[in-house]
Each structure stands twice: as C-alpha cells, then as structure tokens.
Design an enzyme around this catalytic site. Structure first.
Site, mmCIF file in Angstrom:
data_model
loop_
_atom_site.group_PDB
_atom_site.id
_atom_site.type_symbol
_atom_site.label_atom_id
_atom_site.label_comp_id
_atom_site.label_asym_id
_atom_site.label_seq_id
_atom_site.Cartn_x
_atom_site.Cartn_y
_atom_site.Cartn_z
ATOM 1 N N CYS A 42 62.940 64.700 38.887
ATOM 2 C CA CYS A 42 63.089 64.158 40.245
ATOM 3 C C CYS A 42 61.740 63.619 40.703
ATOM 4 C CB CYS A 42 63.553 65.272 41.191
ATOM 5 S SG CYS A 42 63.805 64.721 42.891
ATOM 6 N N CYS A 73 66.638 76.125 41.617
ATOM 7 C CA CYS A 73 66.888 74.767 41.146
ATOM 8 C C CYS A 73 65.928 74.387 40.032
ATOM 9 C CB CYS A 73 66.695 73.783 42.299
ATOM 10 S SG CYS A 73 67.254 74.437 43.851
ATOM 11 N N ASN A 98 63.682 80.627 46.806
ATOM 12 C CA ASN A 98 63.644 81.126 45.431
ATOM 13 C C ASN A 98 62.260 80.822 44.893
ATOM 14 O OD1 ASN A 98 66.014 82.259 44.198
ATOM 15 N ND2 ASN A 98 67.020 80.298 44.605
ATOM 16 N N GLU A 133 70.886 70.963 34.226
ATOM 17 C CA GLU A 133 71.527 72.238 34.574
ATOM 18 C C GLU A 133 72.677 72.052 35.541
ATOM 19 O OE1 GLU A 133 67.272 74.483 35.080
ATOM 20 O OE2 GLU A 133 68.930 75.101 36.345
ATOM 21 N N GLY A 181 67.413 66.434 41.228
ATOM 22 C CA GLY A 181 67.569 65.008 41.511
ATOM 23 C C GLY A 181 67.862 64.720 42.961
ATOM 24 N N GLU A 182 67.625 63.488 43.339
ATOM 25 C CA GLU A 182 67.915 63.044 44.701
ATOM 26 C C GLU A 182 69.126 62.104 44.628
ATOM 27 O OE1 GLU A 182 67.272 63.528 47.935
ATOM 28 O OE2 GLU A 182 68.631 61.839 48.179
ATOM 29 N N CYS A 216 58.857 67.323 46.312
ATOM 30 C CA CYS A 216 58.765 68.348 47.363
ATOM 31 C C CYS A 216 57.887 69.500 46.864
ATOM 32 C CB CYS A 216 60.152 68.855 47.739
ATOM 33 S SG CYS A 216 61.176 67.541 48.424
ATOM 34 N N CYS A 264 59.575 72.797 45.285
ATOM 35 C CA CYS A 264 60.772 72.703 44.441
ATOM 36 C C CYS A 264 60.427 72.650 42.963
ATOM 37 C CB CYS A 264 61.549 71.457 44.837
ATOM 38 S SG CYS A 264 63.036 71.185 43.865
ATOM 39 N N SER A 267 73.701 66.389 49.327
ATOM 40 C CA SER A 267 72.471 66.796 50.006
ATOM 41 C C SER A 267 71.347 65.809 49.703
ATOM 42 C CB SER A 267 72.083 68.198 49.515
ATOM 43 O OG SER A 267 70.859 68.597 50.064
ATOM 44 N N CYS A 322 77.341 73.389 41.495
ATOM 45 C CA CYS A 322 76.191 72.607 41.927
ATOM 46 C C CYS A 322 75.820 71.683 40.774
ATOM 47 C CB CYS A 322 75.056 73.571 42.265
ATOM 48 S SG CYS A 322 73.534 72.749 42.734
ATOM 49 N N SER A 345 68.055 67.969 53.826
ATOM 50 C CA SER A 345 66.986 68.940 53.582
ATOM 51 C C SER A 345 65.868 68.664 54.580
ATOM 52 C CB SER A 345 66.457 68.785 52.146
ATOM 53 O OG SER A 345 67.483 69.114 51.255
ATOM 54 N N LEU A 346 65.780 69.503 55.577
ATOM 55 C CA LEU A 346 64.838 69.271 56.664
ATOM 56 C C LEU A 346 63.523 70.018 56.397
ATOM 57 C CD1 LEU A 346 64.803 67.751 59.373
ATOM 58 C CD2 LEU A 346 65.568 69.860 60.466
ATOM 59 N N HIS A 347 63.619 71.336 56.363
ATOM 60 C CA HIS A 347 62.533 72.232 55.939
ATOM 61 C C HIS A 347 61.292 72.251 56.827
ATOM 62 C CE1 HIS A 347 65.147 72.706 52.634
ATOM 63 N NE2 HIS A 347 64.707 71.716 51.888
HETATM 64 N N1 SAH Z 1 67.281 66.082 46.500
HETATM 65 C C1 SAH Z 1 68.340 66.636 47.272
HETATM 66 C C2 SAH Z 1 69.265 67.571 46.525
HETATM 67 C C3 SAH Z 1 68.652 68.520 45.551
HETATM 68 S S1 SAH Z 1 67.717 69.876 46.227
HETATM 69 C C4 SAH Z 1 67.786 67.308 48.510
HETATM 70 O O1 SAH Z 1 66.575 67.336 48.661
HETATM 71 O O2 SAH Z 1 68.561 67.732 49.343
HETATM 72 C C5 SAH Z 1 68.923 70.898 47.002
HETATM 73 C C6 SAH Z 1 68.363 71.849 48.024
HETATM 74 O O3 SAH Z 1 67.652 72.924 47.422
HETATM 75 C C7 SAH Z 1 67.394 71.172 48.961
HETATM 76 O O4 SAH Z 1 67.619 71.585 50.292
HETATM 77 C C8 SAH Z 1 66.077 71.676 48.429
HETATM 78 O O5 SAH Z 1 65.075 71.529 49.376
HETATM 79 C C9 SAH Z 1 66.425 73.106 48.089
HETATM 80 N N2 SAH Z 1 65.464 73.789 47.231
HETATM 81 C C10 SAH Z 1 64.609 73.247 46.349
HETATM 82 N N3 SAH Z 1 63.872 74.196 45.751
HETATM 83 C C11 SAH Z 1 64.255 75.374 46.267
HETATM 84 C C12 SAH Z 1 63.850 76.729 46.063
HETATM 85 N N4 SAH Z 1 62.923 77.041 45.160
HETATM 86 N N5 SAH Z 1 64.472 77.690 46.780
HETATM 87 C C13 SAH Z 1 65.448 77.379 47.657
HETATM 88 N N6 SAH Z 1 65.880 76.124 47.891
HETATM 89 C C14 SAH Z 1 65.285 75.132 47.210
#
Ligand code: SAH
Length: 349
Positions: free
Chosen positions: A110, A334, A291, A90, A160-161, A114, A117, A192, A103, A215-217
C-alpha cells in the site's frame, strides 16, 4: 490466461456471445463459479467437452494458492495466498453475532504510508484485479461450505487503499453482490478509505447501498497529517465536504474509524475536536483498539482508557462503539502475516 472471476455477470454473458455461444452459457459458467464453487473448468459438467476445452485454452478459475492458514480460538481464520506472479496477500474471516465476515485485500502492499499500519511497511507493488479480490471471497466461502456457514458480510479493509484501485474494486463488488453471484447484500458490504476525496465523490454518485467507512484517526489537520500522509493531499475540511456531498446523495449512515493510540490521539481535547468535527453528520465513530505493529512503536490504550474516551464522546452526543478484538492469538493485525513471510524469506513480494 485469465481467471474467470474477472467477469461480472453481464460481462460473462457478453464473453459467451463473443465466442458465438448463447448468452445462457455465460449464466451457466457463473453458476458453476459462485453457486457450486468449483475450482476447475473440468468440473463444469453440464458444459460440453468441446466448450470446456475451448475455455481451458484461455481461462482458469482461481488465481490463488493457499500458502498458510491460521485459525484462532475465537474462530477467526487468517489466510495467506500467493498470486500468479508470486505476490502474497491476506484475507481474514471473522465471526460476529450478526454474521460471518471476510476482510479482503485490494492491493499488493500500500502506498498510503499511514504511520501506524503494517500494510504500509512495503510499498504498493500493484493493484489487485477484481478477479483476485473475488477469488478471496469464493475461497473462504468454499472453506466454510463444509461447516454449512455462509459469508454474510464483507469488509474491504485488508491491505491496500480501495479508492486507489477504484474500478477493479467496483467490479469486484458487482460480482459478489449479484444475486446470481454470491448474493452478499450491499448493506452488508463496507468499503473503507483513508480519504481519497475525488473517489468519495465518484462513489457518492454511484448511488449504491454499500456502506462507506472513513479512516479518520485524528480530529485535527496537524495530527492527522503526521499520522496519515493522505491528509497533506486532502485536508479534513475537504474530506468533510466530500462526506456531506455523499450524505446529500445517499441516505446511508457513515462510519468513522478511530484507532486509539496511547498518548497520541486519546486526550480529552481530541474528544472535543472529534465531536465538533462530526457534528451534523449522520455517522457513528468506531473506536478501534490498536493492534501493535512492532516496527512502529505506537501503543494501544487499555480497555479502561478506551471506555473513558467512549464515555466522554457519548456525553458530547456522538454515537460510538468500541470494536471488539478478534484473533488476538494469531497474526491478526492488517498485513502482519504477509510481513512475517516476507521477512522470513527475505524477499519482497
Ligand atoms: N486503506 C483503507 C482500508 C485498509 S485499512 C483505509 O485506510 O481505510 C483498514 C482499517 O484498519 C483502517 O481504518 C486502518 O487505519 C486500520 N488499521 C491499520 N493498521 C491497524 C492496526 N495496526 N491496528 C488497528 N487498525 C489498523
């Protein structure tokens, strides 16, 4: 057979020389791909018929086939493509006040796993090649051409990472950033990562102008390890050390992405921990409304709750923003469009 998008500008010229042609022919091909944005070698009309026939024996232009396109009321467009081997990926186009952004996806599936995700619902099948990533940008730019819109920004935040596919992603960046390519400014491109520490050091040493987002979270190891398996491999302390190194090598501001998950990482104690963690780093925190992904069961905070977190963080002297949602009326999260297709067709692509 190979896509011509695999070559960056220098490599295209080398390819021409290897074929016994002038370097300039590589330049011409590059212009056809990125300025005129043709999708067939036959359209490269200032190359001789013979040259075109030779090229066609080994190359094609785009490895993408459009499977589905969704357009949201706010202008967001979501594209589902299939690749040569049938894999589905996508790309998302979004309009902002400051410009037009795409994007891009960097892997089929991936492996980072996480917990929140959609992308991690299917394991990584393979890395994308740089040409397959470039192709997404050219396709979407071509789709925008008729409206005379220009892609000005790229976020490497799709499935993907990127730092698990480092070389291909770096080559992709070279092509889209090159002023003879799409000419998208490095300062308008953000990569990212979930925190693949060794690659952060590599990236720091490249001394590019691309932006880095992390991506800290979660602001502590216990919670972060629950949400993001990468934290078992590289702790927050190791991550922060790598980021301080990045800062010492590059005069660029970092972004921390922080999805607000209701009842999970949105408490006042998290505000305090987050403020302590990022203190002294030239960065801002981007608070992201979640999301919802059906399969995961996490919930987003409301806008009001996000504001409470935002205010508390600002009071602690941390600069932050709340990300505006886009494409709420389409499969915007995503990897959701791809997952939907996989489920409908009951195949793993
Ligand atoms: N792997 C990389 C890039 C892809 S994810 C990374 O982890 O940064 C891009 C961003 O979208 C990351 O910050 C990820 O944590 C976030 N993300 C993943 N799923 C999501 C969701 N359902 N809602 C909002 N952000 C999300």
């Amino acid at each position: 057979m190979k896509s011509l998008y695999e070559y960056n500008y220098e490599q295209m010229q080398e390819m021409a020389v290897e074929k016994g042609w002038k370097k300039f022919r590589g330049h011409q091909i590059f212009q056809w791909l990125y300025r005129k944005r043709v999708f067939t070698i036959d359209d490269m009309s200032d190359l001789s018929l013979e040259t075109r026939e030779l090229l066609k024996k080994e190359y094609f232009v785009s490895p993408l086939q459009l499977k589905e396109k969704q357009v949201s009321k706010d202008g967001t467009r979501k594209y589902l493509f299939s690749l040569e081997d049938g894999s589905l990926i996508e790309s998302v186009f979004m309009q902002f006040d400051y410009g037009n952004s795409i994007c891009v996806t960097t892997q089929v599936g991936c492996n980072m796993g996480c917990a929140f995700c959609a992308s991690g619902l299917t394991k990584k099948r393979r890395n994308l090649t740089s040409g397959e990533i470039v192709a997404q940008v050219v396709y979407v730019q071509k789709d925008l051409d008729e409206q005379e819109k220009r892609l000005s920004h790229i976020v490497v935040m799709g499935t993907g990472e990127p730092f698990d596919n480092y070389d291909q992603v770096m080559n992709f960046l070279k092509t889209v950033n090159h002023d003879r390519g799409l000419g998208i400014g490095a300062r308008h491109i953000t990569v990212s990562t979930c925190g693949v520490v060794p690659r952060i050091y590599d990236f720091a040493k490249e001394h590019t102008q691309y932006n880095l987002a992390i991506s800290l979270h979660a602001p502590n190891d216990e919670l972060r390890s629950k949400l993001m398996p990468i934290n078992h491999a590289y702790s927050l302390e190791q991550l922060m050390e790598a980021l301080r190194f990045y800062e010492s090598e590059n005069n660029r501001r970092l972004t921390f992405e922080y999805i607000l998950l209701k009842g999970v990482n949105d408490q006042m104690e998290h505000v305090q921990q987050l403020a302590t963690l990022v203190r002294g780093i030239h960065a801002y925190v981007n608070l992201i409304p979640y999301n919802a992904v059906d399969e995961h069961g996490f919930q987003s905070v409301s806008y009001e709750e996000a504001m409470v977190f935002y205010d508390a963080l600002m009071k602690k002297g941390v600069r932050c923003t709340i990300r505006k949602e886009h494409g709420g009326d389409i499969d915007a999260a995503c990897g959701q469009l791809r997952i939907k297709h996989l489920n409908e067709n009951k195949v793993m692509k």
